[in-house]
Design an enzyme around this catalytic site. Structure first.
Site, PDB file in Angstrom:
ATOM      1  N   TYR A  48       0.785  -1.079   0.003  1.00  0.00           N
ATOM      2  CA  TYR A  48      -0.064   0.092   0.002  1.00  0.00           C
ATOM      3  C   TYR A  48       0.866   1.346  -0.047  1.00  0.00           C
ATOM      4  CZ  TYR A  48      -3.593  -3.249   1.816  1.00  0.00           C
ATOM      5  OH  TYR A  48      -4.421  -4.361   1.944  1.00  0.00           O
ATOM      6  N   ILE A 225     -12.370  -5.200   8.117  1.00  0.00           N
ATOM      7  CA  ILE A 225     -11.282  -4.022   7.952  1.00  0.00           C
ATOM      8  C   ILE A 225     -11.876  -2.870   6.963  1.00  0.00           C
ATOM      9  CG2 ILE A 225      -9.324  -4.695   9.180  1.00  0.00           C
ATOM     10  CD1 ILE A 225      -8.147  -5.625   6.368  1.00  0.00           C
ATOM     11  N   SER A 228     -12.646   3.677   4.688  1.00  0.00           N
ATOM     12  CA  SER A 228     -13.493   4.811   4.341  1.00  0.00           C
ATOM     13  C   SER A 228     -12.709   6.081   4.857  1.00  0.00           C
ATOM     14  CB  SER A 228     -15.097   5.017   4.818  1.00  0.00           C
ATOM     15  OG  SER A 228     -15.597   6.099   4.404  1.00  0.00           O
ATOM     16  N   ARG A 233     -19.360   7.644   7.478  1.00  0.00           N
ATOM     17  CA  ARG A 233     -19.068   6.287   7.218  1.00  0.00           C
ATOM     18  C   ARG A 233     -18.313   5.442   8.117  1.00  0.00           C
ATOM     19  NH1 ARG A 233     -19.791   4.048   2.286  1.00  0.00           N
ATOM     20  NH2 ARG A 233     -21.527   5.237   2.242  1.00  0.00           N
ATOM     21  N   ASN A 237     -19.341   2.314  10.206  1.00  0.00           N
ATOM     22  CA  ASN A 237     -18.414   0.884  10.279  1.00  0.00           C
ATOM     23  C   ASN A 237     -18.260   0.333  11.645  1.00  0.00           C
ATOM     24  OD1 ASN A 237     -18.757   1.101   7.532  1.00  0.00           O
ATOM     25  ND2 ASN A 237     -16.709   1.920   7.029  1.00  0.00           N
TER      26      ASN A 237
END
Length: 266
Positions: A48, A225, A228, A233, A237
């Protein structure tokens, strides 16, 4: 917060904050916001290219290090024992931490066993609290298990209402491996938030379709996991755990299972 207990006794938060495609200063602010909202699991990966902002956010949050569960993953550039050893050191430095809570092999690479030897060494040394794998289907998992030595604590796989992989979960649990979901919202492959059934069930509980989708997984013993960068949001979650789907709800949602990956995996 609900937790899964891993095969070595480590507690894994049931809902964490995913950081795929979260980068730069805006990304760091999103991670900080998640930590302030109450998230205590941050999931990242070398692939990432954002371990540095995860480390900075955890430092700037002011939270004690032991209160934040950090997961990261090694990928193809670490495809040998020595490269994996170096990769672990690279992650520790980028994350600005003395230890990683959960370290995974990102995919079932040809040299996964050799990479795993470095993970086991780090686990024995205490620089990693738990080790595991990601994107291993049952065939790859069974083959890996024959020689790995330390049963993976987690297998992180694609899992959502259209393909929850509950049979895989049961198989892995039988060997001591917990399942964690990536793509809980399908990463845009389906408009899960407009799904009529999920909205209908959500309306009964005063919840959103997204919260129902997450709760279906967590009630089935799969940690999630979701990612956002929108505060509302993110909060939704996190609060997907504060209600319970009925048996009928679970049965109806189970019929959405299409039995195939939306990403071409497995």
């Amino acid at each position: 917060m609900e937790y899964l207990t891993l095969n070595n006794g480590v507690k894994l938060p049931m809902v964490g904050f995913g950081t795929w495609d979260v980068r730069g200063e805006a990304g760091k602010k999103a991670i900080l916001a998640a930590l302030k909202l109450g998230y205590r699991l941050i999931d990242t990966a070398q692939m990432y290219d954002n371990e540095d902002i995860v480390g900075k956010a955890v430092q700037e949050s002011g939270l004690p290090r032991q209160e934040v569960f950090i997961t990261t993953k090694l990928y193809r550039p670490s495809n040998s024992y020595q490269k994996a050893k170096a990769g672990i050191e690279k992650s520790l430095q980028a994350l600005q931490t003395d230890y990683i809570d959960l370290l995974l092999i990102h995919e079932p690479y040809e040299n996964a066993q050799e990479m795993y030897d470095a993970l086991k060494e780090a686990y024995e040394a205490g620089t990693v609290r738990a080790i595991g794998i990601s994107n291993f289907g049952q065939k790859e998992y069974d083959s890996f298990l024959q020689r790995c030595g330390v049963v993976p604590a987690v297998d992180q796989v694609e899992s959502h209402v259209y393909y929850p992989q509950l049979e895989l979960k049961e198989h892995l649990i039988g060997h001591g491996t917990q399942v964690q979901s990536w793509a809980s919202f399908t990463e845009g492959r389906r408009d899960i938030f407009a799904e009529p059934l999920l909205n209908q069930i959500g309306a009964k509980h005063g919840k959103t379709a997204g919260q129902v989708a997450l709760r279906y997984l967590t009630q089935n013993g799969i940690s999630v996991i979701p990612k956002s960068v929108h505060r509302e949001r993110m909060e939704q979650n996190l609060h997907s755990l504060d209600f319970t789907l009925t048996h009928d709800d679970m049965t109806e949602i189970s019929r959405m299972n299409e039995g195939r990956s939306l990403f071409g995996w497995y």
